[in-house]
Design a protein around this motif. Structure first.
Motif, PDB file in Angstrom:
ATOM      1  N   GLY A  38       0.794  -1.219   0.000  1.00  0.00           N
ATOM      2  CA  GLY A  38       0.000   0.000   0.000  1.00  0.00           C
ATOM      3  C   GLY A  38       0.826   1.269   0.000  1.00  0.00           C
ATOM      4  N   ALA A  39       1.854   1.329   0.850  1.00  0.00           N
ATOM      5  CA  ALA A  39       2.673   2.540   0.929  1.00  0.00           C
ATOM      6  C   ALA A  39       3.403   2.800  -0.377  1.00  0.00           C
ATOM      7  N   ARG A  40       3.953   1.752  -0.978  1.00  0.00           N
ATOM      8  CA  ARG A  40       4.630   1.933  -2.267  1.00  0.00           C
ATOM      9  C   ARG A  40       3.625   2.293  -3.358  1.00  0.00           C
ATOM     10  N   ALA A  41       2.408   1.806  -3.211  1.00  0.00           N
ATOM     11  CA  ALA A  41       1.379   2.125  -4.206  1.00  0.00           C
ATOM     12  C   ALA A  41       1.121   3.626  -4.257  1.00  0.00           C
ATOM     13  N   VAL A  42       1.100   4.280  -3.097  1.00  0.00           N
ATOM     14  CA  VAL A  42       0.899   5.734  -3.074  1.00  0.00           C
ATOM     15  C   VAL A  42       1.978   6.421  -3.892  1.00  0.00           C
ATOM     16  N   GLU A  43       3.230   6.034  -3.683  1.00  0.00           N
ATOM     17  CA  GLU A  43       4.344   6.637  -4.413  1.00  0.00           C
ATOM     18  C   GLU A  43       4.212   6.398  -5.914  1.00  0.00           C
ATOM     19  N   ARG A  44       3.834   5.183  -6.281  1.00  0.00           N
ATOM     20  CA  ARG A  44       3.740   4.861  -7.705  1.00  0.00           C
ATOM     21  C   ARG A  44       2.570   5.564  -8.377  1.00  0.00           C
ATOM     22  N   ILE A  45       1.435   5.619  -7.700  1.00  0.00           N
ATOM     23  CA  ILE A  45       0.264   6.291  -8.292  1.00  0.00           C
ATOM     24  C   ILE A  45       0.567   7.758  -8.542  1.00  0.00           C
ATOM     25  N   VAL A  46       1.149   8.423  -7.536  1.00  0.00           N
ATOM     26  CA  VAL A  46       1.455   9.843  -7.669  1.00  0.00           C
ATOM     27  C   VAL A  46       2.582  10.064  -8.680  1.00  0.00           C
ATOM     28  N   GLY A  47       3.596   9.203  -8.649  1.00  0.00           N
ATOM     29  CA  GLY A  47       4.745   9.385  -9.531  1.00  0.00           C
ATOM     30  C   GLY A  47       4.486   8.975 -10.963  1.00  0.00           C
ATOM     31  N   GLU A  48       3.782   7.863 -11.163  1.00  0.00           N
ATOM     32  CA  GLU A  48       3.573   7.337 -12.513  1.00  0.00           C
ATOM     33  C   GLU A  48       2.313   7.864 -13.188  1.00  0.00           C
ATOM     34  N   GLN A  49       1.327   8.299 -12.393  1.00  0.00           N
ATOM     35  CA  GLN A  49       0.061   8.800 -12.930  1.00  0.00           C
ATOM     36  C   GLN A  49      -0.549   7.852 -13.963  1.00  0.00           C
ATOM     37  N   PRO A  50      -0.848   6.610 -13.555  1.00  0.00           N
ATOM     38  CA  PRO A  50      -1.478   5.669 -14.495  1.00  0.00           C
ATOM     39  C   PRO A  50      -2.840   6.190 -14.943  1.00  0.00           C
ATOM     40  N   ASP A  51      -3.331   5.641 -16.047  1.00  0.00           N
ATOM     41  CA  ASP A  51      -4.640   6.076 -16.548  1.00  0.00           C
ATOM     42  C   ASP A  51      -5.772   5.591 -15.647  1.00  0.00           C
TER      43      ASP A  51
END
Length: 241
Positions: A38-51
């Motif tokens: 979950g914590a890494r997911a926050v970083e990835r969602i904000v950083g990668e901006q998936p569709d």
């Protein structure tokens, strides 16, 4: 112009389910990646901006509701939550945290695909360049809703609405004075038949009311018409001070 390839991030710690979901979505033309924490997911969602994000509620490190809350101010793409079929409260909390839709476990691939496509169609429409046109802006006293800009204002101040909340508000206000049934609202916004149990419309109505100056306890702008649906009352909106 066609979107090149939609990028989806699956946040799911059940590796088998995540891999099966990725395989199915990739087989339908999507680019899919997986995150289990979950914590890494926050970083990835904000950083990668998936569709689009497919987000499970039960995660190690940070649960799905917390992930949704953490990213909502920094990620405006659709979030599709995976919830326990029997846990109605999870569905309500997910929507309140800013999720756009949910799919109940066990996941049925065709249902998931239909929901994903519907959310991405909505996002594609939202990303289209705004073009001024008649009927694209509605004003009721101090309340203004602009369909082209996908923005709303109350007394000149911008109203913070999720994409799903805006769509619902626009649907209600553009049909001011006419009661819309849950079946009709569901069909317009999600393109699927109402099953008689889904509470997403009710939750969004409860979130929209205070944002547009309505009284959640005694609503006058968006009225619940028992046994029929919801009604936006233009006169009440115009009477707002």
């Amino acid at each position: 112009m066609e979107h090149e390839v939609w990028k989806i991030l699956i946040v799911e710690d059940d590796q088998r389910l995540a891999e099966l979901t990725r395989e199915y979505l990739e087989g339908n033309g999507f680019a899919v990646s997986i995150e289990a924490d979950g914590a890494r997911a926050v970083e990835r969602i904000v950083g990668e901006q998936p569709d689009l994000v497919v987000l499970d509620l039960m995660l190690p490190g940070l649960d799905g509701l917390s992930v949704c809350r953490e990213v909502r101010g920094r990620y405006d793409g659709p979030i599709l939550m995976l919830t326990a079929r029997a846990d109605d409260m999870d569905q309500v909390l997910g929507l309140e945290m800013g999720a756009d839709d949910y799919v109940c476990k066990p996941v049925r691939p065709r249902v998931l695909l239909a929901r994903v496509r519907a959310l991405l169609r909505r996002r594609e429409a939202n990303d289209a360049p705004a073009v001024a046109a008649d009927g694209k802006r509605l004003t009721f006293g101090p309340l203004t809703i602009d369909s082209a800009l996908r923005e709303a204002w109350l007394r000149g101040d911008g109203i913070e609405l999720t994409s799903a909340e805006f769509d619902l508000l626009w649907l209600l206000t553009s049909n001011a004075g006419r009661t819309l049934s849950r079946e009709e609202i569901f069909g317009e916004l999600r393109g699927i038949e109402y099953d008689g149990q889904d509470r997403s419309i009710d939750v969004r109505i409860s979130r929209i009311r205070p944002k547009i100056g309505d009284d959640p306890e005694h609503p006058r702008l968006i009225k619940t018409i028992r046994g029929k649906g919801y009604l936006f009352v233009a006169e009440a909106a115009r009477a707002l001070s």
